[in-house]
Every structure is written in structure tokens, then in C-alpha cells.
Design an enzyme around this catalytic site. Structure first.
Site, PDB file in Angstrom:
ATOM      1  N   GLU A 331      39.896  77.476  45.321  1.00 45.16           N
ATOM      2  CA  GLU A 331      40.902  78.523  45.131  1.00 45.16           C
ATOM      3  C   GLU A 331      42.284  77.944  45.380  1.00 45.16           C
ATOM      4  OE1 GLU A 331      43.663  81.769  46.332  1.00 45.16           O
ATOM      5  OE2 GLU A 331      42.965  80.097  47.528  1.00 45.16           O
ATOM      6  N   GLU A 332      42.361  76.979  46.296  1.00 49.02           N
ATOM      7  CA  GLU A 332      43.665  76.549  46.786  1.00 49.02           C
ATOM      8  C   GLU A 332      44.455  75.678  45.814  1.00 49.02           C
ATOM      9  OE1 GLU A 332      44.989  77.900  49.155  1.00 49.02           O
ATOM     10  OE2 GLU A 332      43.529  78.497  50.667  1.00 49.02           O
ATOM     11  N   HIS A 436      47.170  78.324  56.023  1.00 56.25           N
ATOM     12  CA  HIS A 436      47.504  76.956  55.558  1.00 56.25           C
ATOM     13  C   HIS A 436      48.108  76.073  56.648  1.00 56.25           C
ATOM     14  CE1 HIS A 436      47.857  78.433  51.075  1.00 56.25           C
ATOM     15  NE2 HIS A 436      46.706  78.752  51.640  1.00 56.25           N
TER      16      HIS A 436
END
Ligand SMILES: [Zn+2]
Length: 469
Positions: A331-332, A436
Site C-alpha cells: 500500500e505504501e 510512518h
């Protein structure tokens, strides 16, 4: 009796039968939902899964050995749940590797020099082993950058210092206002001849953690290094630049973009007893930035959605429709898992009657393992109204918000298939403190809050399965 009385009597009987049936089913639903809640809150499987994923595997950005290990863990976990189907969907992912050294020094070589808390922004090119030294210019936004133009920016290091707006109640809106400097800062600054950028971390917290996340370079523009610095250090540097506008920075990091590798979405399901072709999908993403443990983002979503299947199994609920967890990869960086799954779902919709599948509903859990408040719904008004009609069943568990809104990037690709999309909405106040950053660790997740999230998704899946949309 007169005809009118007959009609009235008949009407009363029908009304009584109809309303008592409704009462009965409301009552049986509330009993079942309470059973789901009790099971979710008295069993620690999801919490233990999160502990393993975070503390034994840790940060697991796509392409990394840790992400491979996480795939094996997810497959093994689903294999052990006695589900009807468990499979891997293969796909290709980027393999960006953070360098071992990440350095930003203000006024290098001078007595007044100091180090900043920094990390590479995901996908950034390195500075080369020798690093980059240059004068720094501070900008507030892209307008600022444009005004300065090539004349003032050329050959310099651009410092994007745009604090997140604390006046939004929902912190995702504050994040939305600043994340563009992390994502597009390097590409924009390079247009004016900048040699590198440093970016204030996209968080509302005032602390020493640098926050990473993906960046996007522009095709026709030089790729320049990009680093994030902590919010405290951004304030410190900004203060210094007011006193000493000609300050210099030294930047060093040696990231490498390796060739792409094969990775996987991990999928498990309980087949529906009446409409196995109708899929109620739910999931979170397995990959997580390498500088933390990926606890809130998104280990929580992964273990909560796996837990939904465990809850159905434990309570002996046999869904009419197929209920499926998708543990998404990547996803990142580039959402390859989401893209591959959307292609698969579309193919399954177009194939002949044997394999035909229709994605009926999809739920994403990717807003941290905090206390849920409800669901954001990307579907027709009719569907939103239907969900809202279940509110009284969910209100006792703190779920009060069922509004039209966005869902999430991992399931967004299902929208063209007519799928009703949902996102689990959680208390957002602390999410970006961790997001993050090295601070996104297992100990930051509260067990009950996590479990209430699993319950919430399971309860919604139960109601969608029982009543449709
Ligand atoms: Zn996430």
C-alpha cells in the site's frame, strides 16, 4: 361486524405480526452482535498476532526480506484457521532499500553546527557516499517556491516548512494539507534547479521523530534526494535561518533502488452457504515502513480483519455470502497489491458461471488501531440509509457515525465493479503522532481499542451478509 371493522381488525393483526417479527429480529440481532463483541473482547488472538508481526518481524516495506517473512506469517496464520480457501496472489513490487546512514548537519564543520533528526523519504535517490553540501532556503508552500524561482532556488537545498493545521478536528484533513510537500516537494524544487530537499514531517506532533512516506518524481525533471526532518528540528532550523539566512546544510544517505521482486497478497475466506459468488471483502495492508514496526499503520488493520474470520468461526456463524480477508501487499509505495486485486476481481466478474464472483461490499481498515466511531461509506444514498437503519444495534458499542465519504486506497479499485465501499473510522487524534515514524510500535496499540475495531468490522459484515445492501 361491519366491513370497516373487519378491515381494521385485519390491519391490526398484520401490523402486530409484522412489528413483532421486526422486534424479534432486532432482538436476535442485538443478541448475536453482543456475542460477537464478547468473543472479540475476551480473546487475545488479534492482539497476539499484532505483537508477533510488530516485534518479531518489524518494519516490512515491500520487497524487503521482512515483507517476505510477513507474507509467510499471514499465510500460515490463515492456514491454521480452518478456512474454506487460502491462497496467495502474486504480483511484482518495487524494492527500495534505505541506506544505513542518514545525516543532516546544519552548518557542517562549524562550532555552531548541529545534527537534525532525519530519515530518507521513501523512494528517494541517495546523495552519493560523499553527501551534498549547500545553502538552504526555506519555503512555506509551492507558491513561495515559484516566487523565488530559479534565481533563488538554483543550486540550493529547499526546506519545505509547512506545519500541519491543528484546527481540523479530523487529523486526516490536516495531513491532507501537508503531505503534498513530502510527495511532490522534490519534483517541484528540482524544476527550479534545487539540488535536494528537506521536508518538515507530516504530523501534528511536536517531537523528535522524522516521518517517512512515499514521494513521486516527475518524468521530465531530475530526481533529487529528499529527506524528512522532525517537527522540533524544523522549528529549530527555521529559527536559525531567521538569524542566519546563509546557513549551510550537509545531507547524506545512500538509498538504493533494487530490481523489482515478486510478492503477494494473502487471501482467505469462508464460503457463503447461499450466495458464495457474492463476496464481502475486508482487509488491511501487510507492508509497513521500515523505520518503525507498522503497528497502527497497518498491522492493526491486518490482524483486525483476519480476526473477523476467526470470530465467525468461533461463534459458528455460517455466512450466506462469501466473507473474505485480503491482506494487501504494497500500500505504501505503489499500491501494487490493490491494483492486482482489482484486476483479479474484475476478471472473476467476467468469467463464466463456474468461477463467477461479484464483489458485493468491501471494508478497509487502515486508520490505526484506535477506538472506532463508525464507518465512512462510499456507496449509493440507498445503501447509506440502509446502514444507518442498523445504527441502534451498533450504538451500544460506540459506533455512531455512518456517513457518506471515502474508503481507502486498497479497495478503491473495486468501485467500478459496483462494490459498496467502507472504511473503519477511528479516533484520529494520535494517529499521525505514530504514522510512518519509528514511534509506530506495538506498545502504542491498546488491546481493547484494537479488539473493538475487530468487533466493529465483524458486526458490519454480519449485518451486510444477513440483510444485503
Ligand atoms: Zn496504511
Amino acid at each position: 361486524m361491519k366491513l370497516k371493522t373487519h378491515i381494521l381488525l385485519l390491519f391490526s393483526i398484520f401490523y402486530f405480526l409484522f412489528s413483532s417479527h421486526r422486534l424479534f429480529s432486532q432482538n436476535s440481532d442485538s443478541i448475536m452482535i453482543h456475542r460477537i463483541f464478547s468473543e472479540a473482547l475476551s480473546n487475545n488472538t488479534a492482539y497476539k498476532n499484532l505483537e508477533y508481526l510488530c516485534t518479531k518481524i518489524g518494519g516490512r516495506i515491500c520487497g524487503s526480506p521482512q515483507s517476505e517473512e510477513a507474507v509467510r506469517w499471514a499465510k500460515k496464520t490463515l492456514d491454521g484457521m480452518n478456512l474454506d480457501t487460502v491462497f496467495l496472489q502474486d504480483l511484482r513490487v518495487r524494492h527500495w532499500v534505505r541506506g544505513s546512514q542518514e545525516v543532516v548537519i546544519v552548518n557542517p564543520g562549524k562550532k555552531t553546527g548541529f545534527w537534525l533528526n532525519t530519515c530518507a523519504i521513501g523512494g528517494s535517490v541517495g546523495t552519493g557516499a560523499k553527501g551534498i553540501t549547500g545553502k538552504v532556503v526555506e519555503v512555506y508552500d509551492f507558491e513561495d517556491l515559484k516566487k523565488m524561482g530559479k534565481e533563488k532556488v538554483g543550486g540550493k537545498i529547499v526546506f519545505f516548512n509547512h506545519p500541519a493545521d491543528p484546527t481540523f478536528f479530523y487529523t486526516f484533513n490536516a495531513y491532507g494539507g501537508v503531505v503534498k510537500y513530502r510527495v511532490f516537494g522534490a519534483a517541484e524544487a528540482a524544476k527550479y534547479g534545487a539540488v535536494a530537499v528537506i521536508v518538515r514531517s507530516a504530523t501534528l506532533a511536536h517531537d523528535d521523530y522524522p516521518h517517512t512516506g512515499i514521494l513521486h518524481y516527475a518524468d521530465s525533471v531530475k530526481q533529487i534526494p529528499a529527506m524528512a526532518i522532525s517537527t522540533n528540528d524544523a522549528d529549530k532550523l527555521s529559527g536559525l535561518l531567521k538569524r542566519e539566512p546563509g546557513a549551510e546544510l550537509f545531507l547524506q544517505m545512500v538509498n538504493i533502488e533494487q530490481p523489482e521482486v515478486v510478492s503477494y497478497n494473502v487471501i482467505g475466506e469462508i464460503r457463503g452457504t447461499e450466495h458464495p459468488e457474492e463476496i464481502i471483502a475486508f482487509g488491511g495492508h501487510l507492508d509497513a515502513w521500515d523505520n518503525g514496526e507498522g503497528a497502527h499503520d497497518d498491522g492493526a488493520g491486518v490482524v483486525q480483519t483476519i480476526e473477523v474470520l476467526r470470530l465467525f468461526k468461533a461463534l459458528g456463524i455460517k455466512p450466506k455470502r462469501t466473507i473474505r480477508v485480503i491482506v494487501f501487499m504494497d500500500e505504501e509505495m505503489d499500491q501494487r497489491g490493490a491494483k492486482a486485486y482489482a484486476v483479479y476481481a474484475k476478471q472473476m466478474m467476467n468469467t463464466g458461471s463456474v468461477a463467477f464472483e461479484h464483489h458485493f461490499a468491501a471494508i478497509e481498515a487502515d486508520r490505526g488501531g484506535f477506538t472506532p466511531s463508525g464507518f465512512s461509506i462510499d456507496a449509493s444514498d440507498e445503501t447509506v440509509n440502509k446502514i444507518q437503519s442498523w445504527k441502534s444495534l451498533l450504538l451500544p458499542y460506540g459506533l455512531y457515525s455512518f456517513e457518506k465519504g471515502g474508503s481507502g486506497v486498497d479497495i478503491g479499485g473495486l468501485k467500478p465493479l459496483g462494490t459498496a465501499l467502507f472504511a473503519l473510522v477511528t479516533d484520529s487524534q494520535r494517529y499521525f503522532d505514530y504514522h510512518h515514524s519509528p514511534n509506530d510500535t506495538f506498545d502504542k496499540v491498546n488491546q481493547r481499542e484494537l479488539q473493538i475495531g475487530s468487533f466493529s468490522i465483524a458486526a458490519l459484515v454480519f449485518l451486510i451478509d444477513k440483510y444485503g445492501l
